[in-house]
Scaffold this motif. Structure first.
Motif, PDB file in Angstrom:
ATOM      1  N   GLU A  82     -34.005 -88.085  10.332  1.00 13.94           N
ATOM      2  CA  GLU A  82     -34.571 -89.059  10.781  1.00 13.94           C
ATOM      3  C   GLU A  82     -33.705 -89.907  11.791  1.00 13.94           C
ATOM      4  N   LEU A  83     -32.396 -90.082  11.302  1.00 16.61           N
ATOM      5  CA  LEU A  83     -31.498 -90.792  12.293  1.00 16.61           C
ATOM      6  C   LEU A  83     -30.902 -90.300  13.406  1.00 16.61           C
ATOM      7  N   ASN A  84     -31.019 -88.856  13.289  1.00 18.54           N
ATOM      8  CA  ASN A  84     -30.493 -87.783  14.265  1.00 18.54           C
ATOM      9  C   ASN A  84     -28.968 -88.121  14.220  1.00 18.54           C
ATOM     10  N   VAL A  85     -28.380 -88.112  13.071  1.00 18.61           N
ATOM     11  CA  VAL A  85     -27.022 -88.053  12.841  1.00 18.61           C
ATOM     12  C   VAL A  85     -26.912 -86.970  11.928  1.00 18.61           C
ATOM     13  N   GLY A  86     -25.320 -86.441  11.611  1.00 13.94           N
ATOM     14  CA  GLY A  86     -24.897 -85.405  10.906  1.00 13.94           C
ATOM     15  C   GLY A  86     -25.073 -85.861   9.391  1.00 13.94           C
ATOM     16  N   PHE A  87     -24.927 -84.794   8.652  1.00 13.61           N
ATOM     17  CA  PHE A  87     -24.765 -84.996   7.060  1.00 13.61           C
ATOM     18  C   PHE A  87     -23.541 -84.414   6.535  1.00 13.61           C
ATOM     19  N   GLU A 108     -18.966 -93.163 -16.271  1.00 18.09           N
ATOM     20  CA  GLU A 108     -19.398 -93.751 -17.459  1.00 18.09           C
ATOM     21  C   GLU A 108     -19.054 -93.062 -18.865  1.00 18.09           C
ATOM     22  N   TYR A 109     -18.898 -91.673 -18.920  1.00 14.19           N
ATOM     23  CA  TYR A 109     -18.481 -90.784 -19.869  1.00 14.19           C
ATOM     24  C   TYR A 109     -17.467 -89.900 -19.748  1.00 14.19           C
ATOM     25  N   GLY A 110     -16.407 -90.204 -18.751  1.00 13.65           N
ATOM     26  CA  GLY A 110     -15.177 -89.661 -18.722  1.00 13.65           C
ATOM     27  C   GLY A 110     -14.362 -89.860 -17.250  1.00 13.65           C
ATOM     28  N   GLU A 111     -14.036 -88.589 -16.848  1.00 16.24           N
ATOM     29  CA  GLU A 111     -13.439 -88.423 -15.604  1.00 16.24           C
ATOM     30  C   GLU A 111     -14.080 -87.384 -14.592  1.00 16.24           C
ATOM     31  N   SER A 112     -13.920 -87.509 -13.392  1.00 11.97           N
ATOM     32  CA  SER A 112     -14.288 -86.332 -12.537  1.00 11.97           C
ATOM     33  C   SER A 112     -13.701 -86.557 -11.324  1.00 11.97           C
ATOM     34  N   THR A 113     -13.760 -85.467 -10.361  1.00 11.56           N
ATOM     35  CA  THR A 113     -13.166 -85.376  -9.038  1.00 11.56           C
ATOM     36  C   THR A 113     -14.215 -84.994  -8.022  1.00 11.56           C
ATOM     37  N   VAL A 114     -14.219 -85.584  -6.986  1.00  9.41           N
ATOM     38  CA  VAL A 114     -15.056 -85.163  -5.771  1.00  9.41           C
ATOM     39  C   VAL A 114     -14.260 -84.822  -4.669  1.00  9.41           C
ATOM     40  N   GLU A 115     -14.555 -84.040  -3.698  1.00 12.14           N
ATOM     41  CA  GLU A 115     -13.884 -83.284  -2.493  1.00 12.14           C
ATOM     42  C   GLU A 115     -14.773 -83.479  -1.431  1.00 12.14           C
ATOM     43  N   ILE A 116     -14.014 -83.259  -0.184  1.00 10.11           N
ATOM     44  CA  ILE A 116     -14.699 -83.519   1.166  1.00 10.11           C
ATOM     45  C   ILE A 116     -13.748 -82.447   2.069  1.00 10.11           C
ATOM     46  N   HIS A 117     -14.551 -81.582   2.790  1.00  6.35           N
ATOM     47  CA  HIS A 117     -13.892 -80.832   3.667  1.00  6.35           C
ATOM     48  C   HIS A 117     -13.009 -81.808   4.624  1.00  6.35           C
ATOM     49  N   GLU A 118     -11.747 -81.478   4.739  1.00  3.26           N
ATOM     50  CA  GLU A 118     -10.746 -82.219   5.664  1.00  3.26           C
ATOM     51  C   GLU A 118     -11.166 -82.494   6.991  1.00  3.26           C
ATOM     52  N   ASP A 119     -11.902 -81.870   7.551  1.00  4.51           N
ATOM     53  CA  ASP A 119     -12.524 -81.983   8.855  1.00  4.51           C
ATOM     54  C   ASP A 119     -14.080 -82.521   8.941  1.00  4.51           C
ATOM     55  N   ALA A 120     -14.519 -83.306   7.768  1.00  7.86           N
ATOM     56  CA  ALA A 120     -16.031 -83.434   7.578  1.00  7.86           C
ATOM     57  C   ALA A 120     -16.382 -84.720   8.578  1.00  7.86           C
ATOM     58  N   LYS A 144     -15.939 -93.411  -0.931  1.00  7.41           N
ATOM     59  CA  LYS A 144     -15.641 -94.197   0.410  1.00  7.41           C
ATOM     60  C   LYS A 144     -14.087 -94.083   0.611  1.00  7.41           C
ATOM     61  N   ARG A 145     -13.388 -93.913  -0.503  1.00  8.91           N
ATOM     62  CA  ARG A 145     -11.948 -93.534  -0.210  1.00  8.91           C
ATOM     63  C   ARG A 145     -11.677 -92.335   0.455  1.00  8.91           C
ATOM     64  N   LEU A 146     -12.297 -91.356   0.072  1.00  7.36           N
ATOM     65  CA  LEU A 146     -12.195 -90.242   0.759  1.00  7.36           C
ATOM     66  C   LEU A 146     -12.553 -90.089   2.326  1.00  7.36           C
ATOM     67  N   LEU A 147     -13.465 -90.699   2.586  1.00  2.71           N
ATOM     68  CA  LEU A 147     -13.977 -90.964   3.898  1.00  2.71           C
ATOM     69  C   LEU A 147     -12.930 -91.863   4.805  1.00  2.71           C
ATOM     70  N   GLU A 148     -12.446 -92.878   4.269  1.00  2.00           N
ATOM     71  CA  GLU A 148     -11.533 -93.567   4.709  1.00  2.00           C
ATOM     72  C   GLU A 148     -10.273 -92.938   4.850  1.00  2.00           C
ATOM     73  N   ARG A 149      -9.743 -92.044   4.258  1.00  2.00           N
ATOM     74  CA  ARG A 149      -8.628 -91.393   4.163  1.00  2.00           C
ATOM     75  C   ARG A 149      -8.521 -90.486   5.531  1.00  2.00           C
ATOM     76  N   LEU A 150      -9.940 -89.956   5.620  1.00  2.00           N
ATOM     77  CA  LEU A 150     -10.031 -89.209   7.045  1.00  2.00           C
ATOM     78  C   LEU A 150     -10.346 -89.898   8.246  1.00  2.00           C
ATOM     79  N   GLY A 151     -10.268 -91.115   8.333  1.00  2.00           N
ATOM     80  CA  GLY A 151     -10.269 -92.017   9.384  1.00  2.00           C
ATOM     81  C   GLY A 151     -11.669 -92.492   9.653  1.00  2.00           C
TER      82      GLY A 151
END
Length: 188
Positions: A82-87, A108-120, A144-151
């Motif tokens: 709807e905003l004509n931007v990428g996802f 809430e119930y433990g620990e987890s890890t998320v990832e993002i493509h390095e060129d996202a 937020k931290r992942l996105l900021e690490r990628l600039g």
């Protein structure tokens, strides 16, 4: 079929709230799970939800919407379209096929890890992160931290639901992330 009020235009946030189901003691005793499937399954509910998010961001200069695994994948691409931007998907570990960067966090119930493509995202791109709810804030903060690490510049975090008693919204705002939430629920 919905049991929502007939006049959704009076208070869109209250209308959205009325379509969220609470499932007690799931996934463990004492947790009140806030289920958005009735909301997104209701045509008017889905439209009102997306319209609220699009209205929030339509005037901002954005390059991408980032969605958190998994329910951020439901609303994020629609808002991006709807905003004509990428996802950009931010996935649980092991789900992305290309080179990734990762971030581990507490939930809430433990620990987890998320990832993002390095060129996202590219340096300086403006991004909004979306998810269904903010509980402890760990997933959104990791995104937020992942996105900021990628600039990228993370403009705001958006969620349908805030669970303020779990402290996530406070954690996120203290980290410098502005938040937009449509409704909130007390308790867990």
């Amino acid at each position: 079929m919905s049991n929502a009020p007939a006049n959704a235009s009076v208070d869109p946030a209250q209308f959205v709230n009325s379509l969220i189901r609470t499932v007690p003691d799931w996934p463990q005793p004492g947790v009140q799970f806030r289920d958005i499937t009735p909301l997104i399954g209701d045509p008017k509910g889905l439209r009102v939800l997306i319209d609220l998010l699009v209205e929030r961001y339509v005037g901002m200069k954005l390059d991408r919407i980032a969605g958190l695994d998994a329910r951020g994948f439901i609303i994020g691409p629609i808002v991006a379209y709807e905003l004509n931007v990428g996802f950009v998907p931010i996935r649980k570990i092991g789900k992305l096929p290309y080179k990734t960067v990762s971030e581990t966090y507490k939930l809430e119930y433990g620990e987890s890890t998320v990832e993002i493509h390095e060129d996202a995202v590219s340096q300086g791109e403006r991004v909004v992160i979306v998810d269904d709810l903010i509980a402890t804030g760990g997933t959104m903060l990791a995104g937020k931290r992942l996105l900021e690490r990628l600039g990228a510049t993370v403009v705001e975090g958006a969620a349908i639901i805030d669970l303020p008693e779990l402290g996530g919204s406070k954690l996120l705002t203290e980290s410098g992330l502005p938040l937009y939430t449509i409704t909130s629920f007390g308790g867990h």
